[in-house]
Design an enzyme around this catalytic site. Structure first.
Site, PDB file in Angstrom:
ATOM      1  N   ASP A 120       0.805  -1.226   0.000  1.00  0.00           N
ATOM      2  CA  ASP A 120       0.000   0.000   0.000  1.00  0.00           C
ATOM      3  C   ASP A 120       0.840   1.279   0.000  1.00  0.00           C
ATOM      4  O   ASP A 120       0.375   2.338   0.430  1.00  0.00           O
ATOM      5  CB  ASP A 120      -0.964  -0.002   1.191  1.00  0.00           C
ATOM      6  N   ASP A 158      -4.239  -4.118  -5.089  1.00  0.00           N
ATOM      7  CA  ASP A 158      -3.444  -2.921  -5.397  1.00  0.00           C
ATOM      8  C   ASP A 158      -1.987  -3.197  -5.737  1.00  0.00           C
ATOM      9  O   ASP A 158      -1.276  -2.285  -6.159  1.00  0.00           O
ATOM     10  CB  ASP A 158      -3.486  -1.912  -4.246  1.00  0.00           C
ATOM     11  N   ASP A 307     -11.870   2.679   6.111  1.00  0.00           N
ATOM     12  CA  ASP A 307     -10.757   2.794   5.171  1.00  0.00           C
ATOM     13  C   ASP A 307      -9.532   3.427   5.812  1.00  0.00           C
ATOM     14  O   ASP A 307      -8.449   3.385   5.245  1.00  0.00           O
ATOM     15  CB  ASP A 307     -11.168   3.634   3.961  1.00  0.00           C
TER      16      ASP A 307
END
Length: 331
Positions: A120, A158, A307
């Site tokens: 991330d 991701d 989130d």
């Protein structure tokens, strides 16, 4: 972009918590007895549902604490199958326990593998394995935990997209990541009942799908069952399927899955990915999508998990946030 707001279940106490993105809205009938609440209320497996509903999901655990109308509303989330996010040292045990329970219920487990090094880009879900060797060991342990039981694995949300979006991944680091993902696909696919979907971002993120398709090829997409889109994001099913269809065309017709956990009202804006207001649950998980090439709508992100702080002092990434969950369910 492609930030995640998910809970990394096995790593919760040992590494970083995760982050998320994406959702949909209902076609599976609810059924089954509702036992008394406890620490992790037992949930009935829904007739016609292919995927396992765990009583250990964040929504199910929260449901044991609430009453009245809030409990009834939260049931809309807790009664649906959502994925178990794994990262850290206990992945084998967690995967083994979940798939054993799912097999006993004649259902398929949903799992997210989320432990890639430098995860991330240092954002809310930062963490992951210490290095390439540690990641290979982690994947081997996860694969061993799955054994010969049925599971669908969403591989590293991701991870591919972040090598292309200017987040600072060097060419050498990107090449290493592609090799690690290809290794992961190969290890997981040694088990005949395991499906693997390599994550491919979302429709509002990467515009150059030719570059993305090339990165996915280098990451082992040929051996995978397909790819995932809209993980932990909010793009509509129509937007996601248009994106997925174009990418599939570049990948020889590879199938894909769509995260519909929070996409009922679509995105608030292309850059407003962190706990945006006014969002809604999307299509409930099902393999009956009616769309050629779309293997399933899945709740990959657990609806109701934050989130991240979002710069507003909101719960950290992966923490269950009841008011937000209720808002999703009521919408």
């Amino acid at each position: 972009m492609g930030r995640l707001g998910w809970r990394v279940v096995a790593a919760a106490a040992l590494a970083a918590l995760s982050a998320g993105a994406v959702a949909g809205c209902g076609d599976v009938a609810s059924g089954g007895a509702k036992p008394a609440a406890g620490p992790g209320r037992l949930l009935g497996q829904q007739p016609g549902q292919a995927f396992y509903v765990s009583d250990q999901s964040s929504a199910a655990m929260e449901l044991a604490k609430v009453k009245g109308s809030d409990a009834k509303t939260l049931t809309r989330i807790a009664d649906q199958p959502s994925a178990l996010w794994l990262g850290g040292q206990d992945a084998r045990t967690e995967a083994e326990e979940l798939t054993i329970k799912a097999a006993a219920a004649s259902r398929t487990a949903l799992i997210v593998a989320y432990d890639i090094p430098h995860r991330d880009c240092g954002q809310f879900s930062a963490g992951g394995a210490a290095d390439a060797a540690a990641y290979r060991d982690w994947i081997a342990a996860l694969a061993a935990g799955l054994a010969d039981r049925a599971a669908w694995v969403i591989l590293e949300p991701d991870a591919v997209a972040h090598t292309l979006d200017g987040c600072g991944v060097t060419a050498a680091a990107a090449a290493e990541r592609y090799d690690l993902l290809a290794y992961a696909v190969g290890e997981l696919k040694k088990h005949s009942k395991v499906r693997v979907y390599l994550d491919a971002g979302n429709s509002g993120w990467l515009k150059d799908q030719d570059r993305l398709a090339d990165a996915l090829r280098r990451s082992g997409i040929a051996e995978a069952d397909g790819f995932s889109v809209n993980v932990s994001n909010f793009y509509t099913t129509e937007q996601s399927s248009e994106y997925g269809d174009k990418l599939s065309g570049l990948l020889g017709g590879k199938h894909y899955v769509i995260d519909t956990s929070r996409n009922g009202n679509g995105p608030l804006g292309d850059r407003d990915w962190c706990n945006p207001a006014g969002r809604a649950l999307g299509e409930t998980p099902t393999t009956g999508t009616g769309r050629p090439g779309v293997d399933a709508y899945l709740w990959i992100k657990n609806p109701g998990e934050s989130d991240g702080d979002c710069g507003r002092g909101e719960p950290r990434a992966g923490e269950f946030w009841l008011p937000y969950a209720l808002g999703l369910a009521r919408s």
